[in-house]
Design a protein around this motif. Structure first.
Motif, mmCIF file in Angstrom:
data_model
loop_
_atom_site.group_PDB
_atom_site.id
_atom_site.type_symbol
_atom_site.label_atom_id
_atom_site.label_comp_id
_atom_site.label_asym_id
_atom_site.label_seq_id
_atom_site.Cartn_x
_atom_site.Cartn_y
_atom_site.Cartn_z
ATOM 1 N N THR A 281 0.920 -1.110 -0.109
ATOM 2 C CA THR A 281 0.056 0.038 -0.117
ATOM 3 C C THR A 281 0.872 1.201 0.076
ATOM 4 O O THR A 281 0.251 2.217 0.156
ATOM 5 N N ARG A 282 2.160 1.189 -0.130
ATOM 6 C CA ARG A 282 3.055 2.149 -0.176
ATOM 7 C C ARG A 282 3.135 3.027 1.087
ATOM 8 O O ARG A 282 3.661 4.137 1.224
ATOM 9 N N GLY A 283 2.702 2.205 2.195
ATOM 10 C CA GLY A 283 2.820 2.976 3.511
ATOM 11 C C GLY A 283 3.819 2.336 4.572
ATOM 12 O O GLY A 283 3.746 2.633 5.614
ATOM 13 N N ALA A 284 4.696 1.487 3.735
ATOM 14 C CA ALA A 284 5.669 0.744 4.729
ATOM 15 C C ALA A 284 6.705 1.823 5.235
ATOM 16 O O ALA A 284 6.946 2.851 4.841
ATOM 17 N N GLN A 285 7.139 1.559 6.737
ATOM 18 C CA GLN A 285 7.828 2.259 7.401
ATOM 19 C C GLN A 285 9.106 1.198 8.055
ATOM 20 O O GLN A 285 8.963 1.294 9.377
ATOM 21 N N PRO A 286 9.775 0.813 7.119
ATOM 22 C CA PRO A 286 11.056 -0.012 7.698
ATOM 23 C C PRO A 286 12.136 0.758 8.270
ATOM 24 O O PRO A 286 12.162 2.062 8.092
ATOM 25 N N GLU A 287 12.873 0.216 9.154
ATOM 26 C CA GLU A 287 14.011 0.881 9.784
ATOM 27 C C GLU A 287 15.015 0.579 8.836
ATOM 28 O O GLU A 287 15.391 -0.583 8.538
ATOM 29 N N LEU A 288 15.990 1.652 8.609
ATOM 30 C CA LEU A 288 17.059 1.713 7.723
ATOM 31 C C LEU A 288 18.005 1.902 8.621
ATOM 32 O O LEU A 288 18.222 2.974 9.434
ATOM 33 N N SER A 289 19.397 1.315 8.805
ATOM 34 C CA SER A 289 20.303 1.597 9.397
ATOM 35 C C SER A 289 21.873 0.860 8.755
ATOM 36 O O SER A 289 21.714 0.142 8.099
ATOM 37 N N LEU A 290 22.995 1.741 9.391
ATOM 38 C CA LEU A 290 24.313 1.361 8.919
ATOM 39 C C LEU A 290 24.879 0.587 9.869
ATOM 40 O O LEU A 290 24.737 1.161 11.108
ATOM 41 N N HIS A 291 25.718 -0.462 9.634
ATOM 42 C CA HIS A 291 26.668 -1.238 10.684
ATOM 43 C C HIS A 291 27.860 -1.353 10.015
ATOM 44 O O HIS A 291 28.159 -1.627 8.863
ATOM 45 N N ARG A 292 28.884 -1.727 10.892
ATOM 46 C CA ARG A 292 30.406 -1.758 10.387
ATOM 47 C C ARG A 292 30.715 -3.293 10.881
ATOM 48 O O ARG A 292 30.656 -3.486 12.110
ATOM 49 N N ALA A 293 30.970 -3.943 9.706
ATOM 50 C CA ALA A 293 31.332 -5.724 9.994
ATOM 51 C C ALA A 293 33.010 -5.528 10.343
ATOM 52 O O ALA A 293 33.495 -4.954 10.006
ATOM 53 N N VAL A 294 33.009 -6.635 11.185
ATOM 54 C CA VAL A 294 34.572 -7.008 11.723
ATOM 55 C C VAL A 294 34.780 -8.299 11.424
ATOM 56 O O VAL A 294 33.787 -9.167 11.809
ATOM 57 N N ALA A 295 35.786 -8.806 11.059
ATOM 58 C CA ALA A 295 36.354 -10.044 10.885
ATOM 59 C C ALA A 295 36.146 -10.767 12.066
ATOM 60 O O ALA A 295 36.476 -10.351 13.268
ATOM 61 N N GLY A 296 35.254 -12.003 12.148
ATOM 62 C CA GLY A 296 35.016 -12.798 13.129
ATOM 63 C C GLY A 296 33.709 -12.518 13.624
ATOM 64 O O GLY A 296 32.914 -13.471 14.186
#
Length: 368
Positions: A281-296
């Motif tokens: 319905t074009r009314g979606a409100q997803p959360e968007l976020s950035l994260h930094r990955a680390v080996a392991g």
């Protein structure tokens, strides 16, 4: 006594132009309109609604969402405003992380070498629960993306909706999206997912369909997360389990408000009632976020068929004890079945590896 549009505008600190726009959108209709001049008149009883609209506009809330808030009873409207502001804070934090990344990169304090050295090893699976006659869960793992989605089985077409949601994001893997463009790329893909799900909904008898979605898109050491609903993403780092998503459910809202204890949430009869989902319905409100990955690092994405029956401590033990992604995923699914598996189960496990340090081969996928 009715107020002229000018007097009404001054009383609520809105311009007559804004009032005319709200009239056209059906957000705030005048009480009367002069048949000859077309001049608008307002009832003083409309002042409260107008002031609420003005306040919500100052918060930056879109007009379509303001209409929803204004039509809700007081407590529900308050919950909707709180949810909107939490979304604003989440997105602001994500933009802050992006700004920090760009500042460091452009000033020479950031390093691009690290981003060329990380890759992922992964495994994905979607299993039908023993009491289910259909499977609406979809799991996907590829070189640049991990995703799980859980379609609504009640409305029909849930399996198609969950698959369509993930399919909308798959093309991003081949576009070599720069880290600074990850969130924008995810937002565009959300729109494409909504379009596809809308077409599926139109073909169902009820005209409605819904799915949750949790997905991670990779670009070097940067991860962009899109999340809506009650599918989840977990991170294991240094032996500790962290949930990096927040359930969009009625029960979680009760917990957030202090009206329900966390221990009671798992057995609440309405624990599966969603407050947000992709519905077309074009009314979606997803959360968007950035994260930094680390080996392991080790990531787990899963549907509620796993998270509601396997306690977090058992999840941590399996994720920290398993040698590779496939072994970890097999162990988690076995625990879900041992607990009765009342729902379908979708899961993805991925390890972040240093590409300069070859890892032992394991059944499952490998990606860069």
């Amino acid at each position: 006594m009715l107020l002229t549009i000018g007097a009404f505008a001054r009383a609520v600190r809105l311009s007559p132009k804004a009032l005319r726009l709200y009239d056209q959108l059906g957000l705030l209709r005048p009480a009367a309109v002069d048949g000859e001049s077309g001049y608008r008149f307002y009832d003083p009883a409309q002042l409260e609604r107008a002031r609420l609209i003005a306040s919500l506009r100052r918060l930056g809330m879109p007009l379509a969402r303001i209409r929803q808030v204004c039509d809700l009873p007081g407590p529900a409207a308050a919950e909707e405003i709180a949810a909107y502001w939490q979304q604003v804070l989440t997105e602001t934090a994500a933009r802050g992380e992006l700004a920090t990344f760009l500042v460091d990169y452009l000033s020479g304090r950031g390093s691009t070498v690290e981003e060329t050295l990380l890759g992922i090893r992964y495994a994905a699976c979607s299993e039908s629960g023993p009491v289910r006659t259909s499977n609406e869960d979809t799991a996907y793992a590829g070189p640049g993306m991990l995703a799980v989605a859980d379609g609504d089985r009640c409305s029909g077409g849930g399996d198609l909706a969950s698959a369509a949601a993930i399919d909308a994001f798959k093309p991003l893997q081949t576009l070599a999206v720069p880290a600074e463009d990850l969130l924008g790329a995810l937002a565009d893909a959300v729109g494409e997912a909504e379009r596809a799900i809308g077409e599926i909904a139109a073909s169902t008898e009820s005209g409605e369909v819904a799915t949750t979605l949790t997905a991670l898109l990779w670009s070097g050491s940067q991860l962009a997360l899109v999340h809506i609903g009650d599918t989840r993403a977990y991170l294991v780092r240094d032996g500790e389990l962290h949930r990096i998503t927040h359930d969009h459910t009625y029960v979680q809202a009760l917990v957030d408000e202090g009206r329900l204890a966390s221990e009671e949430a798992a057995s609440h009869p309405q624990r599966s009632l969603l407050t947000r989902a992709l519905t077309g319905t074009r009314g979606a409100q997803p959360e968007l976020s950035l994260h930094r990955a680390v080996a392991g690092d080790r990531y787990l994405l899963c549907s509620d068929g796993l998270s509601t029956v396997v306690p977090d401590e058992q999840v941590r033990e399996v994720l920290t004890g398993a040698a590779g992604p496939q072994q970890a995923l097999d162990g988690l699914i076995a625990l879900a079945y041992a607990a009765g598996a009342p729902d379908n189960i979708a899961g993805v496990v991925a390890d972040v590896v240093n590409l300069q340090t070859p890892a032992a081969p394991e059944a499952g996928g490998n990606g860069r």
